[in-house]
Design a protein around this motif. Structure first.
Motif, PDB file in Angstrom:
ATOM      1  N   ARG A 301      43.307  46.701  30.990  1.00  0.00           N
ATOM      2  CA  ARG A 301      42.081  47.193  30.367  1.00  0.00           C
ATOM      3  C   ARG A 301      40.900  47.381  31.315  1.00  0.00           C
ATOM      4  NH1 ARG A 301      44.957  44.993  26.185  1.00  0.00           N
ATOM      5  NH2 ARG A 301      44.792  46.108  24.204  1.00  0.00           N
ATOM      6  N   PRO A 302      40.701  46.571  32.341  1.00  0.00           N
ATOM      7  CA  PRO A 302      39.542  46.818  33.214  1.00  0.00           C
ATOM      8  C   PRO A 302      39.510  48.208  33.828  1.00  0.00           C
ATOM      9  CG  PRO A 302      40.383  44.618  33.605  1.00  0.00           C
ATOM     10  CD  PRO A 302      41.361  45.292  32.671  1.00  0.00           C
ATOM     11  N   ILE A 303      40.683  48.807  34.098  1.00  0.00           N
ATOM     12  CA  ILE A 303      40.680  50.135  34.723  1.00  0.00           C
ATOM     13  C   ILE A 303      41.295  51.220  33.845  1.00  0.00           C
ATOM     14  CG2 ILE A 303      40.791  49.128  37.026  1.00  0.00           C
ATOM     15  CD1 ILE A 303      43.718  50.169  37.124  1.00  0.00           C
ATOM     16  N   MET A 304      41.999  50.826  32.776  1.00  0.00           N
ATOM     17  CA  MET A 304      42.710  51.814  31.973  1.00  0.00           C
ATOM     18  C   MET A 304      42.102  52.032  30.597  1.00  0.00           C
ATOM     19  SD  MET A 304      46.645  50.771  32.928  1.00  0.00           S
ATOM     20  CE  MET A 304      47.382  52.066  31.937  1.00  0.00           C
ATOM     21  N   ALA A 305      41.327  51.094  30.098  1.00  0.00           N
ATOM     22  CA  ALA A 305      40.718  51.254  28.777  1.00  0.00           C
ATOM     23  C   ALA A 305      39.469  52.123  28.889  1.00  0.00           C
ATOM     24  CB  ALA A 305      40.362  49.888  28.195  1.00  0.00           C
ATOM     25  N   VAL A 404      39.519  52.464  43.092  1.00  0.00           N
ATOM     26  CA  VAL A 404      39.981  51.084  43.179  1.00  0.00           C
ATOM     27  C   VAL A 404      41.431  51.060  43.662  1.00  0.00           C
ATOM     28  CG1 VAL A 404      40.775  51.008  40.779  1.00  0.00           C
ATOM     29  CG2 VAL A 404      40.063  48.896  41.906  1.00  0.00           C
ATOM     30  N   ASP A 405      41.815  50.001  44.348  1.00  0.00           N
ATOM     31  CA  ASP A 405      43.151  49.930  44.948  1.00  0.00           C
ATOM     32  C   ASP A 405      44.211  49.450  43.955  1.00  0.00           C
ATOM     33  OD1 ASP A 405      41.831  47.511  44.965  1.00  0.00           O
ATOM     34  OD2 ASP A 405      42.612  46.856  46.896  1.00  0.00           O
ATOM     35  N   LEU A 410      41.747  55.305  35.247  1.00  0.00           N
ATOM     36  CA  LEU A 410      41.391  56.467  34.447  1.00  0.00           C
ATOM     37  C   LEU A 410      40.016  56.998  34.845  1.00  0.00           C
ATOM     38  CD1 LEU A 410      42.629  55.569  30.841  1.00  0.00           C
ATOM     39  CD2 LEU A 410      43.807  56.791  32.655  1.00  0.00           C
ATOM     40  N   ARG A 411      39.857  58.299  34.688  1.00  0.00           N
ATOM     41  CA  ARG A 411      38.605  58.956  35.053  1.00  0.00           C
ATOM     42  C   ARG A 411      37.517  58.733  34.012  1.00  0.00           C
ATOM     43  NH1 ARG A 411      37.974  62.970  38.706  1.00  0.00           N
ATOM     44  NH2 ARG A 411      40.244  63.129  38.867  1.00  0.00           N
ATOM     45  N   ILE A 449      33.879  55.299  29.168  1.00  0.00           N
ATOM     46  CA  ILE A 449      33.714  54.582  30.434  1.00  0.00           C
ATOM     47  C   ILE A 449      34.593  53.333  30.424  1.00  0.00           C
ATOM     48  CG2 ILE A 449      32.059  53.341  31.905  1.00  0.00           C
ATOM     49  CD1 ILE A 449      29.889  55.170  30.917  1.00  0.00           C
ATOM     50  N   SER A 450      35.190  53.025  31.567  1.00  0.00           N
ATOM     51  CA  SER A 450      36.017  51.823  31.691  1.00  0.00           C
ATOM     52  C   SER A 450      35.142  50.614  32.014  1.00  0.00           C
ATOM     53  CB  SER A 450      37.060  52.008  32.794  1.00  0.00           C
ATOM     54  OG  SER A 450      36.426  52.071  34.061  1.00  0.00           O
ATOM     55  N   PRO A 451      35.617  49.403  31.725  1.00  0.00           N
ATOM     56  CA  PRO A 451      34.877  48.200  32.121  1.00  0.00           C
ATOM     57  C   PRO A 451      34.570  48.150  33.612  1.00  0.00           C
ATOM     58  CG  PRO A 451      36.577  47.632  30.542  1.00  0.00           C
ATOM     59  CD  PRO A 451      36.787  49.081  30.885  1.00  0.00           C
ATOM     60  N   LEU A 452      35.508  48.612  34.452  1.00  0.00           N
ATOM     61  CA  LEU A 452      35.279  48.599  35.898  1.00  0.00           C
ATOM     62  C   LEU A 452      34.045  49.408  36.268  1.00  0.00           C
ATOM     63  CD1 LEU A 452      36.311  47.903  38.787  1.00  0.00           C
ATOM     64  CD2 LEU A 452      37.514  50.091  38.729  1.00  0.00           C
TER      65      LEU A 452
END
Length: 658
Positions: A301-305, A404-405, A410-411, A449-452
């Motif tokens: 979820r931090p990068i995909m939600a 992010v590595d 997600l954009r 927007i993602s959490p990241l």
């Protein structure tokens, strides 16, 4: 003269003959390498798989290591089994399982080895080792199994499993064989080349029964395997485990960054799972269970939600409007003239508007921004203003990948002029204006927007205008070494540092005496933050998502953080409390706000299964009568269907909170 030529020609032929004879003598007598090919019946080529690099946290605590195991390979054409039932009993297999495995192996190749059984423990291998001599065609290969002692961060770490057929076929440089392990998802995939090492080869002599008789030529032709490089992450595993405990019985994410370096300190995706579940012989069974889980624990979820940022987006509106010159720190707006309701009493300057998360204030800020170059309520003025707005916002990393590595970032979505042109196209003409887009002013509408990215926004504000791309790596091979150069580069937003001051002061006021739960203003932290409540169209306003972004301390910040708690409602309660507790644990190395911590751990915001989307059941389509005509679907029909959704979003704005 002729005699001399004759001797020269004879001499040339003799010289060529001698060269050929010398070469044959070398190949057949002196050079042993060709004997490896000609002695396939007595010399066995053994691939040595290197140990995969281990993974550590920022202080050197072990997060992932290797446990030695054995993989049993089979070469179908060489297989000789005197008693199949006895063999199956020894391997703890049913006859049908044996037949299935052998069929797969034969389909891959009758003459090449492929995996028969995975991850036999040392004890299991010791039990069958002597008996294997009686069963030709089977050979054990020393391997390893990933072990996760911290039982955390499964989504960001990823897992290691057998390479898929698709990846095997699409290799750019041939390296992997059927049955090889490869990193999937997370850091295991992102740093696969560094972690996997380099395999070696040993040549072993064997007798006619396949029993090893020692190395060939004392290992002269062997190549040693090279272990993979260790990976040092920026994760603080103690804070990570604590953050995990706060997100029990919750759906959402916590992501924390060191604003000065871009290093990710904590990465929680909830609900999660024990990474050891996907590191055993029961991989397939456990993976199917996780896939079937309606709460989707495999999503990172931090990068995909993707969420609507809600009122946290007001911070960007305040910054870009100041830079544009249409907003000043003492600019005052009341509630009059705004279609949006608000919980505050009205009448705020910029600091007060951030503190109280005033919807009408930021409606006016956005309206002034959009129309500073044209007349209100005209398409052209809206388009010019929105394009300028888009060009400013994208510099905060919104609407694009931060880099992010990890795979699968997600954009998100940052709407453009073209998006609204297509959505509101009518008879070949775009018909939209400010009344169609004003929901963007408070982070609703078409923003995703993602959490990241929101944690990165907090880092940008903490740094007064710049950020380093968030990343998990802190060292490859050694701590501090091998970090890609892109994770040292600063990115600037083009907002003057002076414009961050009133925003930061408003953020501090929001925590100390604003929209944040009183107990979350923990002594000694000096947390600055902004709450948000993201609309949840699926379940209604009673289950809106709770959002908080912030950083601490106010001066010389050490941690920037974003928290999403789905279905938890008011942003100043669940999300703000989690952020404050994580910041306290990181800065103080202990938790003093124990009552707040205990309260949050007891909260359960998991939606009932009855509220979750049910799996679709495929129903065969009925055949149409021969005379049935079908409607022609125009190319922009799908875009026209957006209109009811956009209208609904605008109607819901009246109830949106901070």
């Amino acid at each position: 003269m002729l005699e001399n030529r004759k001797f020269i020609i004879i001499g040339v032929f003799c010289l060529v003959g001698l060269l050929y004879a010398a070469r044959l003598f070398y190949l057949q007598i002196l050079d042993d390498s060709y004997s490896l090919e000609s002695s396939s019946n007595s010399i066995k080529r053994v691939i040595e798989v290197p140990y995969r690099g281990q993974i550590y946290d920022r202080s050197g605590k072990l997060m992932v290591y290797n446990t030695p195991v054995y993989d049993l390979y089979v070469t179908p054409k060489r297989v000789k089994i005197p008693d199949t039932l006895a063999f199956c009993r020894m391997m703890d297999l049913s006859l049908s399982e044996f037949d299935s495995i052998m069929s797969i192996a034969k389909a891959y190749s009758p003459v090449k080895p492929s995996v028969f059984l995975r991850q036999l423990s040392k004890e299991d291998y010791a039990r069958i080792q002597d008996a294997l001599v009686d069963y030709r065609g089977f050979e054990p290969v020393m391997s390893s199994m990933r072990t996760y002692p911290s039982h955390t961060m499964a989504n960001a770490l990823g897992y290691v499993s057998e390479i898929s057929k698709k990846k095997l076929e699409n290799q750019e440089t041939p390296y992997y064989r059927q049955g090889d392990y490869i990193g999937h998802n997370g850091l295991e995939e992102a740093y696969e080349v560094e972690l996997r090492g380099r395999r070696g080869i040993k040549y072993m002599m064997q007798n006619v029964r396949g029993v090893d008789k020692g190395s060939f030529k004392n290992g002269e032709f062997d190549t040693a395997a090279v272990a993979g490089k260790n990976l040092y992450t920026s994760i603080d595993v103690d804070v990570q485990r604590y953050a995990d405990s706060l997100m029990q019985n919750k759906v959402g994410a916590i992501i924390a960054i060191d604003p000065g370096t871009g290093e990710i300190l904590t990465s929680v995706s909830a609900p999660t799972y024990d990474p050891n579940l996907l590191s055993s012989r029961l991989f397939s069974k456990n993976y199917r269970k996780l896939i079937a889980n309606p709460y989707k624990p495999l999503i990172n979820r931090p990068i995909m939600a993707s969420y609507r940022p809600g009122s946290t987006f007001k911070l960007i509106q305040a910054l870009i409007a100041q830079q544009q010159g249409t907003l000043f720190s003492n600019t005052y707006y009341g509630h009059a003239g705004s279609p949006m309701r608000c919980h505050c009493r009205g009448g705020n300057n910029l600091r007060g508007a951030v503190q109280n998360s005033c919807n009408p204030y930021f409606y006016q800020v956005f309206r002034k921004y959009i129309y500073h170059n044209g007349n209100p309520n005209t398409f052209r003025a809206s388009a010019i203003g929105l394009q300028e707005w888009h060009d400013h916002v994208i510099k905060f990393g919104i609407g694009e990948k931060l880099g992010v590595d990890l795979p699968s970032e997600l954009r998100g979505n940052l709407p453009t002029v073209g998006f609204y042109d297509r959505a509101y196209m009518h008879h070949g003409e775009s018909r939209w204006k400010f009344s169609n887009i004003y929901s963007l002013s408070i982070g609703e509408g078409e923003l995703l927007i993602s959490p990241l990215k929101l944690a990165n926004l907090a880092a940008i504000i903490a740094n007064r205008g710049w950020y380093i791309a968030p990343h998990y790596v802190k060292g490859i091979g050694k701590l501090g070494e091998g970090i890609p150069e892109k994770y040292r580069e600063k990115h600037y937003t083009d907002i003057d540092p002076q414009y961050y001051i009133p925003v930061i002061e408003g953020m501090r006021m929001a925590v100390a005496a604003g929209t944040v739960k009183k107990e979350a203003d923990i002594s000694g932290i000096e947390l600055c933050g902004k709450t948000g409540t993201s609309q949840n169209a699926r379940f209604g306003h009673d289950h809106d998502h709770s959002i908080f972004i912030g950083f601490a301390p106010m001066n010389n910040p050490k941690i920037a953080i974003a928290v999403f708690v789905e279905n938890a409602g008011w942003g100043g309660v669940a999300a703000a409390s989690a952020a404050a507790l994580v910041a306290e644990r990181y800065l103080k190395r202990k938790t003093e706000a124990t009552k707040l911590s205990e309260w949050l751990m007891k909260q359960n915001y998991m939606p009932p299964l009855s509220m979750l989307p049910q799996p679709r059941v495929a129903v065969p389509a009925a055949k149409k009568p021969a005379d049935t005509t079908t409607k022609k679907v125009l190319p922009n029909d799908s875009l026209r269907r957006l209109r009811p959704m956009l209208t609904l979003a605008r109607k819901e704005i009246a109830g949106s909170g901070q």
